[in-house]
Design a protein around this motif. Structure first.
Motif, PDB file in Angstrom:
ATOM      1  N   GLY A  19      18.098  74.381  71.110  1.00  0.00           N
ATOM      2  CA  GLY A  19      18.677  73.654  72.242  1.00  0.00           C
ATOM      3  C   GLY A  19      20.184  73.784  72.284  1.00  0.00           C
ATOM      4  N   ILE A  20      20.813  73.736  71.124  1.00  0.00           N
ATOM      5  CA  ILE A  20      22.266  73.900  71.047  1.00  0.00           C
ATOM      6  C   ILE A  20      22.645  75.309  71.522  1.00  0.00           C
ATOM      7  N   ALA A  21      21.909  76.321  71.055  1.00  0.00           N
ATOM      8  CA  ALA A  21      22.188  77.705  71.459  1.00  0.00           C
ATOM      9  C   ALA A  21      22.022  77.877  72.970  1.00  0.00           C
ATOM     10  N   LEU A  22      21.006  77.265  73.533  1.00  0.00           N
ATOM     11  CA  LEU A  22      20.778  77.344  74.972  1.00  0.00           C
ATOM     12  C   LEU A  22      21.918  76.667  75.739  1.00  0.00           C
ATOM     13  N   HIS A  23      22.370  75.546  75.233  1.00  0.00           N
ATOM     14  CA  HIS A  23      23.484  74.827  75.859  1.00  0.00           C
ATOM     15  C   HIS A  23      24.738  75.711  75.880  1.00  0.00           C
ATOM     16  N   ILE A  24      24.969  76.430  74.809  1.00  0.00           N
ATOM     17  CA  ILE A  24      26.119  77.341  74.742  1.00  0.00           C
ATOM     18  C   ILE A  24      25.959  78.440  75.792  1.00  0.00           C
ATOM     19  N   ASP A  25      24.767  79.016  75.878  1.00  0.00           N
ATOM     20  CA  ASP A  25      24.507  80.079  76.861  1.00  0.00           C
ATOM     21  C   ASP A  25      24.757  79.624  78.290  1.00  0.00           C
ATOM     22  N   ARG A  26      24.437  78.389  78.580  1.00  0.00           N
ATOM     23  CA  ARG A  26      24.504  77.893  79.957  1.00  0.00           C
ATOM     24  C   ARG A  26      25.878  77.367  80.353  1.00  0.00           C
ATOM     25  N   ALA A  27      26.815  77.327  79.436  1.00  0.00           N
ATOM     26  CA  ALA A  27      28.159  76.821  79.742  1.00  0.00           C
ATOM     27  C   ALA A  27      28.946  77.903  80.471  1.00  0.00           C
ATOM     28  N   ALA A  28      28.893  77.854  81.776  1.00  0.00           N
ATOM     29  CA  ALA A  28      29.505  78.913  82.576  1.00  0.00           C
ATOM     30  C   ALA A  28      30.914  78.571  83.054  1.00  0.00           C
ATOM     31  N   ASP A  29      31.164  77.315  83.360  1.00  0.00           N
ATOM     32  CA  ASP A  29      32.469  76.969  83.918  1.00  0.00           C
ATOM     33  C   ASP A  29      33.419  76.481  82.820  1.00  0.00           C
ATOM     34  N   PRO A  30      34.712  76.577  83.073  1.00  0.00           N
ATOM     35  CA  PRO A  30      35.707  76.188  82.058  1.00  0.00           C
ATOM     36  C   PRO A  30      35.556  74.753  81.555  1.00  0.00           C
ATOM     37  N   ALA A  31      35.213  73.823  82.428  1.00  0.00           N
ATOM     38  CA  ALA A  31      35.073  72.425  82.004  1.00  0.00           C
ATOM     39  C   ALA A  31      33.915  72.279  81.019  1.00  0.00           C
ATOM     40  N   ALA A  32      32.800  72.941  81.276  1.00  0.00           N
ATOM     41  CA  ALA A  32      31.650  72.881  80.369  1.00  0.00           C
ATOM     42  C   ALA A  32      31.998  73.512  79.024  1.00  0.00           C
ATOM     43  N   ALA A  91      38.881  75.494  65.979  1.00  0.00           N
ATOM     44  CA  ALA A  91      40.229  75.848  66.421  1.00  0.00           C
ATOM     45  C   ALA A  91      40.267  76.202  67.913  1.00  0.00           C
ATOM     46  N   GLY A  92      39.114  76.048  68.610  1.00  0.00           N
ATOM     47  CA  GLY A  92      39.080  76.276  70.049  1.00  0.00           C
ATOM     48  C   GLY A  92      38.707  77.678  70.475  1.00  0.00           C
ATOM     49  N   ASP A  93      38.069  78.435  69.613  1.00  0.00           N
ATOM     50  CA  ASP A  93      37.719  79.836  69.869  1.00  0.00           C
ATOM     51  C   ASP A  93      36.371  79.929  70.594  1.00  0.00           C
ATOM     52  N   TRP A  94      36.420  80.078  71.927  1.00  0.00           N
ATOM     53  CA  TRP A  94      35.188  80.160  72.718  1.00  0.00           C
ATOM     54  C   TRP A  94      34.333  81.373  72.348  1.00  0.00           C
ATOM     55  N   PRO A  95      34.896  82.592  72.206  1.00  0.00           N
ATOM     56  CA  PRO A  95      34.050  83.727  71.808  1.00  0.00           C
ATOM     57  C   PRO A  95      33.326  83.487  70.474  1.00  0.00           C
ATOM     58  N   ALA A  96      33.966  82.761  69.561  1.00  0.00           N
ATOM     59  CA  ALA A  96      33.296  82.436  68.291  1.00  0.00           C
ATOM     60  C   ALA A  96      32.095  81.530  68.542  1.00  0.00           C
ATOM     61  N   LEU A  97      32.216  80.607  69.481  1.00  0.00           N
ATOM     62  CA  LEU A  97      31.091  79.728  69.792  1.00  0.00           C
ATOM     63  C   LEU A  97      29.954  80.526  70.417  1.00  0.00           C
ATOM     64  N   GLN A  98      30.277  81.457  71.291  1.00  0.00           N
ATOM     65  CA  GLN A  98      29.241  82.308  71.872  1.00  0.00           C
ATOM     66  C   GLN A  98      28.542  83.133  70.780  1.00  0.00           C
ATOM     67  N   GLU A  99      29.322  83.700  69.886  1.00  0.00           N
ATOM     68  CA  GLU A  99      28.756  84.485  68.788  1.00  0.00           C
ATOM     69  C   GLU A  99      27.893  83.606  67.888  1.00  0.00           C
ATOM     70  N   LEU A 100      28.365  82.401  67.620  1.00  0.00           N
ATOM     71  CA  LEU A 100      27.600  81.476  66.795  1.00  0.00           C
ATOM     72  C   LEU A 100      26.275  81.121  67.476  1.00  0.00           C
ATOM     73  N   GLY A 101      26.304  80.893  68.775  1.00  0.00           N
ATOM     74  CA  GLY A 101      25.074  80.595  69.507  1.00  0.00           C
ATOM     75  C   GLY A 101      24.072  81.725  69.415  1.00  0.00           C
ATOM     76  N   ASP A 102      24.545  82.960  69.561  1.00  0.00           N
ATOM     77  CA  ASP A 102      23.659  84.118  69.448  1.00  0.00           C
ATOM     78  C   ASP A 102      23.083  84.238  68.039  1.00  0.00           C
TER      79      ASP A 102
END
Length: 134
Positions: A19-32, A91-102
């Motif tokens: 569910g956490i990974a799916l939530h990361i995948d679906r975060a499309a806009d900057p606020a999300a 530290a605020g690294d969005w690409p790291a969060l995407q990689e972590l979700g994958d």
């Protein structure tokens, strides 16, 4: 898939991780994405890392003792990689969060399809055939 009682809690926690990974995948806009970057470190600390520690303390030593070193090594390596990514996310690294979700999604699949299947055999072999009182 039906799980032995000793793996049931861990398997249920995998559903939370997916569910956490799916939530990361679906975060499309900057606020999300901002909300996820702010919330994820706590979720990692409170939900994912304790799950990893439980596997590392309780399950993996039993599998290592049964000679399943390759599966244990892969599990530990993926846990280490996710912890490193979680530090970058903090530290605020969005690409790291995407990689972590994958990685999290792939890791859950690996554990459910390979690690836990092997663990079922090891745990079944360790259980007495006629438990006391039964």
């Amino acid at each position: 898939m039906k799980r032995s009682a000793s793996l049931l809690k861990l398997s249920r926690e995998h559903h939370v991780a997916l569910g956490i990974a799916l939530h990361i995948d679906r975060a499309a806009d900057p606020a999300a994405r901002t909300r996820l970057l702010e919330a994820f470190p706590r979720r990692f600390r409170d939900e994912l890392d304790p799950h990893f520690r439980e596997e590392e303390d309780e399950l993996l030593p039993r599998l290592a003792a049964a000679g399943l070193d390759e599966l244990v090594g892969r599990t530990l390596d993926e846990h280490r990689r996710m912890r490193a990514l979680a530090s970058r996310v903090e530290a605020g690294d969005w690409p790291a969060l995407q990689e972590l979700g994958d990685l999290l999604r792939a890791h859950v699949r690996f554990e459910e399809r390979e690690l836990f299947v092997a663990a079922e055999r090891v745990l079944a072999a360790a259980e007495p055939e006629n438990p006391a009182g039964g």
